[in-house]
Design an enzyme around this catalytic site. Structure first.
Site, PDB file in Angstrom:
ATOM      1  N   ALA A  12      33.512  59.802  51.772  1.00 20.91           N
ATOM      2  CA  ALA A  12      33.940  61.466  50.880  1.00 20.91           C
ATOM      3  C   ALA A  12      34.611  62.137  52.493  1.00 20.91           C
ATOM      4  CB  ALA A  12      32.901  62.107  51.333  1.00 20.91           C
ATOM      5  N   ASP A  73      40.761  50.393  58.057  1.00 25.90           N
ATOM      6  CA  ASP A  73      39.794  49.259  58.965  1.00 25.90           C
ATOM      7  C   ASP A  73      40.213  50.495  60.581  1.00 25.90           C
ATOM      8  OD1 ASP A  73      38.052  47.782  58.964  1.00 25.90           O
ATOM      9  OD2 ASP A  73      38.788  46.500  60.047  1.00 25.90           O
ATOM     10  N   SER A  74      38.456  50.221  60.730  1.00 23.17           N
ATOM     11  CA  SER A  74      39.304  51.205  62.411  1.00 23.17           C
ATOM     12  C   SER A  74      36.819  50.787  62.679  1.00 23.17           C
ATOM     13  CB  SER A  74      38.340  52.573  61.645  1.00 23.17           C
ATOM     14  OG  SER A  74      37.604  53.038  60.849  1.00 23.17           O
TER      15      SER A  74
END
Length: 212
Positions: A12, A73-74
């Site tokens: 969220a 993507d981190s």
């Protein structure tokens, strides 16, 4: 009628971040998350690069929904850990462990590292996949260093132990971790915010929109 775009996440906070960035650009785009579409099997993140894993998720989203899809993507790259956990950041303590376990493990692994050597950076790659086959990726980074203990409750992941370099701090005032920053403060300098803003021109192009 607004144009719908899928952000392939159930997170969220990531959803709110993208919605804030889209709103500040004045774009008439409705950002959906995985909670807003018919469920589909989330793909395994099998690549060893942020770009590769982000594209896997974006391609899965467009294949299952037919919507232009964004995915990210981190991860955290720690100097003293040879740039790990990197793409393994969300699973660093094992696939069945949570953010707190991952954070605690990193702190234990560098507990004997002096402050000047506790450098780290957050890296984010945002991937776009369109039904017509067009794809793009953008990358954002945020440099900084790691604290000795967690502080703050506004972020997620490794935010409570990360002190970003790009923050203005008055003399004698302790710098904030990214978990102590407001959403607006973090958006302005965050790795994901930078990658998302860099993706906006590509998104506008793919959707055929005009920037107001």
């Amino acid at each position: 009628m607004s144009t719908k775009v899928l952000l392939a996440t159930n997170n969220a906070k990531k959803l709110r971040e993208l919605r804030r960035i889209v709103a500040e650009q004045g774009l008439d785009i409705e950002i959906l998350s995985l909670r807003d579409v018919e469920s589909y099997p989330e793909p395994a993140e099998t690549e060893w690069s942020f770009e590769g894993n982000a594209l896997i998720k974006a391609r899965a989203g467009v294949a299952h929904t037919g919507l232009v899809t964004l995915a990210d993507d981190s991860g955290l790259c720690v100097d003293a850990l040879n740039q790990m956990p990197g793409v393994r950041s969300s699973r660093w303590a094992g696939p069945d462990h949570d953010d707190q376990a991952n954070l605690d493990l990193v702190l234990r692994q560098i507990d004997d590292v002096d402050e000047p050597l506790r450098g780290a950076r957050f890296v984010a790659v945002v991937a776009l996949a369109a039904p017509d086959g067009r794809e793009a990726t953008t990358r954002g980074e945020m440099g900084g260093r790691l604290t000795n203990a967690p502080r703050g409750a506004n972020g997620f992941g490794y935010d409570p132990i990360f002190l970003a370099d790009d923050q203005t701090v008055a003399p004698g005032v302790q710098p904030l971790t990214t978990a102590e920053m407001s959403a607006e403060q973090k958006d302005a300098i965050s790795h994901r915010g930078r990658a998302l803003r860099a993706m906006i021109p590509e998104l506008v192009k793919v959707l055929g929109l005009e920037v107001s």
